[in-house]
Write a protein that holds these residues in place. Sequence first.
Motif, PDB file in Angstrom:
ATOM      1  N   PRO A  16      11.242 -19.183   9.876  1.00 53.04           N
ATOM      2  CA  PRO A  16      10.420 -19.500   8.498  1.00 53.04           C
ATOM      3  C   PRO A  16       8.679 -19.653   8.744  1.00 53.04           C
ATOM      4  O   PRO A  16       8.179 -19.881   7.835  1.00 53.04           O
ATOM      5  CB  PRO A  16      10.657 -20.876   8.137  1.00 53.04           C
ATOM      6  N   ASN A  17       8.658 -19.076  10.052  1.00 58.66           N
ATOM      7  CA  ASN A  17       7.056 -19.044  10.537  1.00 58.66           C
ATOM      8  C   ASN A  17       6.512 -17.708  10.389  1.00 58.66           C
ATOM      9  O   ASN A  17       6.075 -16.971  11.305  1.00 58.66           O
ATOM     10  CB  ASN A  17       6.994 -19.671  11.961  1.00 58.66           C
ATOM     11  N   SER A  18       6.396 -17.441   8.920  1.00 60.61           N
ATOM     12  CA  SER A  18       5.734 -16.118   8.738  1.00 60.61           C
ATOM     13  C   SER A  18       4.975 -16.360   7.302  1.00 60.61           C
ATOM     14  O   SER A  18       5.245 -17.448   6.679  1.00 60.61           O
ATOM     15  CB  SER A  18       7.042 -15.119   8.319  1.00 60.61           C
ATOM     16  N   PHE A  19       4.244 -15.242   6.943  1.00 60.19           N
ATOM     17  CA  PHE A  19       3.411 -15.488   5.627  1.00 60.19           C
ATOM     18  C   PHE A  19       4.170 -15.921   4.478  1.00 60.19           C
ATOM     19  O   PHE A  19       3.874 -16.761   3.742  1.00 60.19           O
ATOM     20  CB  PHE A  19       2.669 -14.363   5.469  1.00 60.19           C
ATOM     21  N   THR A  20       5.369 -15.209   4.111  1.00 58.71           N
ATOM     22  CA  THR A  20       6.134 -15.332   3.148  1.00 58.71           C
ATOM     23  C   THR A  20       7.228 -16.265   3.158  1.00 58.71           C
ATOM     24  O   THR A  20       7.932 -16.877   2.303  1.00 58.71           O
ATOM     25  CB  THR A  20       6.820 -13.982   2.726  1.00 58.71           C
ATOM     26  N   GLU A  64       3.596  -9.882  -4.823  1.00 62.05           N
ATOM     27  CA  GLU A  64       4.983 -10.608  -4.546  1.00 62.05           C
ATOM     28  C   GLU A  64       5.247 -11.203  -3.500  1.00 62.05           C
ATOM     29  O   GLU A  64       5.644 -12.136  -3.324  1.00 62.05           O
ATOM     30  CB  GLU A  64       6.296  -9.446  -4.977  1.00 62.05           C
ATOM     31  N   PHE A  65       4.441 -10.721  -2.309  1.00 59.90           N
ATOM     32  CA  PHE A  65       4.284 -11.147  -0.915  1.00 59.90           C
ATOM     33  C   PHE A  65       3.737 -12.466  -1.133  1.00 59.90           C
ATOM     34  O   PHE A  65       4.155 -13.646  -0.403  1.00 59.90           O
ATOM     35  CB  PHE A  65       3.807 -10.353   0.110  1.00 59.90           C
ATOM     36  N   THR A  66       2.548 -12.706  -1.849  1.00 59.40           N
ATOM     37  CA  THR A  66       1.800 -13.878  -1.627  1.00 59.40           C
ATOM     38  C   THR A  66       2.754 -14.844  -2.851  1.00 59.40           C
ATOM     39  O   THR A  66       2.769 -15.937  -2.624  1.00 59.40           O
ATOM     40  CB  THR A  66       0.394 -13.723  -2.352  1.00 59.40           C
ATOM     41  N   LYS A  67       3.341 -14.287  -3.500  1.00 55.97           N
ATOM     42  CA  LYS A  67       4.051 -15.138  -4.647  1.00 55.97           C
ATOM     43  C   LYS A  67       5.242 -15.622  -3.884  1.00 55.97           C
ATOM     44  O   LYS A  67       5.725 -16.938  -4.114  1.00 55.97           O
ATOM     45  CB  LYS A  67       4.698 -14.181  -5.778  1.00 55.97           C
ATOM     46  N   LEU A  68       5.871 -14.995  -2.915  1.00 59.37           N
ATOM     47  CA  LEU A  68       6.915 -15.360  -2.029  1.00 59.37           C
ATOM     48  C   LEU A  68       6.374 -16.684  -1.147  1.00 59.37           C
ATOM     49  O   LEU A  68       7.124 -17.768  -0.935  1.00 59.37           O
ATOM     50  CB  LEU A  68       7.500 -14.403  -1.183  1.00 59.37           C
ATOM     51  N   ALA A  69       5.048 -16.322  -0.625  1.00 60.92           N
ATOM     52  CA  ALA A  69       4.575 -17.506   0.137  1.00 60.92           C
ATOM     53  C   ALA A  69       4.294 -18.801  -0.513  1.00 60.92           C
ATOM     54  O   ALA A  69       4.669 -19.924  -0.086  1.00 60.92           O
ATOM     55  CB  ALA A  69       3.353 -17.081   0.706  1.00 60.92           C
ATOM     56  N   SER A 111       0.791 -13.871 -14.770  1.00 57.68           N
ATOM     57  CA  SER A 111      -0.687 -13.652 -14.655  1.00 57.68           C
ATOM     58  C   SER A 111      -1.582 -13.706 -13.594  1.00 57.68           C
ATOM     59  O   SER A 111      -2.528 -13.130 -13.409  1.00 57.68           O
ATOM     60  CB  SER A 111      -1.262 -14.562 -16.045  1.00 57.68           C
ATOM     61  N   ILE A 112      -1.063 -14.612 -12.718  1.00 60.23           N
ATOM     62  CA  ILE A 112      -1.989 -14.718 -11.413  1.00 60.23           C
ATOM     63  C   ILE A 112      -1.818 -13.640 -10.542  1.00 60.23           C
ATOM     64  O   ILE A 112      -2.597 -13.088 -10.071  1.00 60.23           O
ATOM     65  CB  ILE A 112      -1.814 -15.951 -10.902  1.00 60.23           C
ATOM     66  N   PHE A 113      -0.586 -13.438 -10.416  1.00 63.60           N
ATOM     67  CA  PHE A 113       0.013 -12.268  -9.255  1.00 63.60           C
ATOM     68  C   PHE A 113      -0.297 -10.709  -9.550  1.00 63.60           C
ATOM     69  O   PHE A 113      -0.284 -10.065  -8.711  1.00 63.60           O
ATOM     70  CB  PHE A 113       1.058 -12.506  -8.598  1.00 63.60           C
ATOM     71  N   LYS A 114      -0.338 -10.648 -11.231  1.00 62.40           N
ATOM     72  CA  LYS A 114      -0.366  -9.170 -11.444  1.00 62.40           C
ATOM     73  C   LYS A 114      -1.597  -8.592 -11.196  1.00 62.40           C
ATOM     74  O   LYS A 114      -1.741  -7.198 -10.807  1.00 62.40           O
ATOM     75  CB  LYS A 114      -0.313  -9.273 -13.071  1.00 62.40           C
ATOM     76  N   ASP A 115      -2.629  -9.266 -10.705  1.00 59.60           N
ATOM     77  CA  ASP A 115      -3.862  -8.546 -10.355  1.00 59.60           C
ATOM     78  C   ASP A 115      -4.040  -8.393  -8.925  1.00 59.60           C
ATOM     79  O   ASP A 115      -5.183  -7.865  -8.399  1.00 59.60           O
ATOM     80  CB  ASP A 115      -5.273  -9.621 -10.996  1.00 59.60           C
ATOM     81  N   PHE A 116      -3.293  -8.763  -8.244  1.00 61.32           N
ATOM     82  CA  PHE A 116      -3.139  -8.539  -6.766  1.00 61.32           C
ATOM     83  C   PHE A 116      -2.763  -6.868  -6.343  1.00 61.32           C
ATOM     84  O   PHE A 116      -2.208  -6.287  -7.271  1.00 61.32           O
ATOM     85  CB  PHE A 116      -1.881  -9.308  -5.864  1.00 61.32           C
TER      86      PHE A 116
END
Length: 442
Positions: free
Chosen positions: A68-72, A108-113, A433-438
């Motif tokens: 689990p030691n990763s960004f996501t 999506e990567f940040t959303k998974l994080a 709405s938050i992650f769509k602008d990434f």
Amino acid sequence: MNIYALSSGRGPSGIAIIRLSGDKAIEIAKIITKKTNLKSRQINFCKFFNPKNNKMIDEGILLLFPAPNSFTGQNIAEFHIHGSNAVIKEFLNVLALQKNSRLADPGEFTKLAFQNNKVDLVEAESIGDLINAETEMQRQQALKMIQGNASQHYNNLREKLIKSLAHVEAKIDFGEEDISQNVIQNAKKEILEVYQEIKEILEDQKVGEKIREGFKVSIVGQVNAGKSSLLNLLSKREAAIVSEEEGTTRDVIETYLDIGGYPVILSDTAGIREAKNEVERKGISLAISKSINSDLNIVMIDNTTDKVEKKILDIINSNSIVVLNKSDITNNKSTKYNEIGAILISVKQNKNIDNLIKAIKEKLNKKFINNGNILVTRQRHRDKLKACLNEIEKFQRKNTSKEIELAAEDLRMATRHLASIIGRVDVEEILGSIFKDFCIGK
């Protein structure tokens, strides 16, 4: 499901980075490299192959970050390849053919994080802000938010309310005989402290949002005073039409600038005078409206004329810089502007523009300098803090001797509003709405 995307910019470039996240990410990396002894958290120099035809795609570097030691929080493989469009296209096509793999959605990567508790919602938003930062001030603010200072502050406030709520609920459960009235009084005192702290946070002149979105600076003033020419000079491009004919500018023209690290939305407006027709009247109305809503106004006056419209003079205040243009024609600055520190310039000869830029920076610095402890960078944060205050005010208005159950519910709602800022509760509806602008690869 495994997701993949180009995390660096589109080619051609020296290096491109493709990120792959998912349960099978490391297995897919082994298939593409034809290696089974890949090392985690170390550089693996590899050749990359298309498993379908065994033809080499490229050679480069592979980095593996096991869960689990990763960004996501999932297994991650990062492929560092040559940044030609052909290599990138072929590599993405190969990943698309792998079982249960698809192109990632924006952010999506940040959303998974976030979903895997690697970052909270404020930190996730700030990652997007850092990616989109165009000025030094935006970069610094985003980094501070990513480090979690704001999140910790919101969490501390929430914990204080939870502690007070626990005391109120104890009073409900055990009654007057077992719980001293002092417990409720102490809880009220702590709740008042939280209330006052949130009010102080909100009295910030919206500096966090302004740094993130840009300070609004408007060029207003006389017709044919050089407003459009100044906009073009500062933006270093022909953003506005320039003409000797008076009243050329009718609508508001905006350009985004970095002025000494300050993000600035600079607006050119119609010259202010007695309108000669309905179209010009609307343009002047827009100019005055823009000046009212701006953080700073550059009031342009033709230094060769003595008469200035009263509507223009009314705009001059502490949030304005008076600029006397056309010093190339006459270098005699009118004495009536000495007290307000008017700046004599020549847009045509690019004369004294550096002093104007210095004055803009000083004005913004003086007005918004206290940004060391910025906690609110989005309207979402502000709305939730206001909603929290509203619930606390409802609690304060209640008689805790007779309405203690209702008072407890007000406190419960206040804690939920604070929790939703950092993503502890009720955030699913706002994630899109938050992650769509990434960008896609983040």
